[in-house]
Scaffold this motif. Sequence first.
Motif, short mmCIF file in Angstrom:
data_model
loop_
_atom_site.label_atom_id
_atom_site.label_comp_id
_atom_site.label_asym_id
_atom_site.label_seq_id
_atom_site.Cartn_x
_atom_site.Cartn_y
_atom_site.Cartn_z
N ALA A 106 34.38 0.74 -29.23
CA ALA A 106 33.52 1.82 -29.71
C ALA A 106 33.46 2.91 -28.65
O ALA A 106 33.49 2.63 -27.46
CB ALA A 106 32.11 1.29 -30.00
N SER A 137 34.94 6.17 -35.40
CA SER A 137 33.83 6.20 -36.33
C SER A 137 34.10 5.29 -37.51
O SER A 137 35.24 5.05 -37.89
CB SER A 137 33.60 7.62 -36.80
N GLY A 138 33.05 4.76 -38.09
CA GLY A 138 33.17 3.89 -39.23
C GLY A 138 33.39 2.44 -38.86
O GLY A 138 33.37 1.57 -39.70
N ALA A 139 33.62 2.15 -37.59
CA ALA A 139 33.84 0.79 -37.15
C ALA A 139 32.49 0.07 -37.07
O ALA A 139 31.46 0.68 -36.86
CB ALA A 139 34.52 0.77 -35.79
N ALA A 140 32.54 -1.25 -37.25
CA ALA A 140 31.33 -2.05 -37.13
C ALA A 140 30.83 -1.99 -35.69
O ALA A 140 31.62 -1.88 -34.76
CB ALA A 140 31.62 -3.50 -37.53
N PRO A 141 29.52 -2.06 -35.48
CA PRO A 141 29.00 -2.04 -34.12
C PRO A 141 29.48 -3.28 -33.35
O PRO A 141 29.70 -4.33 -33.93
CB PRO A 141 27.49 -2.05 -34.29
N LEU A 142 29.61 -3.11 -32.05
CA LEU A 142 30.03 -4.22 -31.21
C LEU A 142 28.87 -5.18 -31.01
O LEU A 142 27.71 -4.76 -30.98
CB LEU A 142 30.48 -3.70 -29.84
N PRO A 143 29.17 -6.47 -30.85
CA PRO A 143 28.09 -7.41 -30.53
C PRO A 143 27.53 -7.10 -29.15
O PRO A 143 28.20 -6.49 -28.31
CB PRO A 143 28.79 -8.77 -30.54
N GLY A 171 36.98 -5.62 -30.61
CA GLY A 171 37.02 -4.22 -31.03
C GLY A 171 36.52 -3.30 -29.95
O GLY A 171 36.24 -3.71 -28.82
#
Length: 98
Positions: free
Chosen positions: A69, A2-8, A67
């Motif tokens: 998710a 949680s808190g991670a930037a969304p994946l492209p 990254g």
Amino acid sequence: MSGAAPLPGADAVVDGTGLVCVVLLIRLRDRIAGLPAGTVVHVTTTDPAAPLDLPAWCHLTGHTYLGAAETGAGLVHAVRVSAAPRPTRPDRPWHLGR
């Protein structure tokens, strides 16, 4: 994660659900062979070693690890395909060589 930037967004997908990392890396390597540089590949994994192995493999081969998710299907990792990846051995995706 949680808190991670969304994946492209994904241009291609590799389903590694239920696979151990060595098989996953071979499947990923085969799937991205010939894809244009910059292609984003989403890799779904359930192997607990994948969060360590995928970034290390990307570093080894020259691809970019973007990254991960959490999803309902498992952990999804994003990889950007390199313009000039370093090849790995056919049977050992963690060893450089042809």
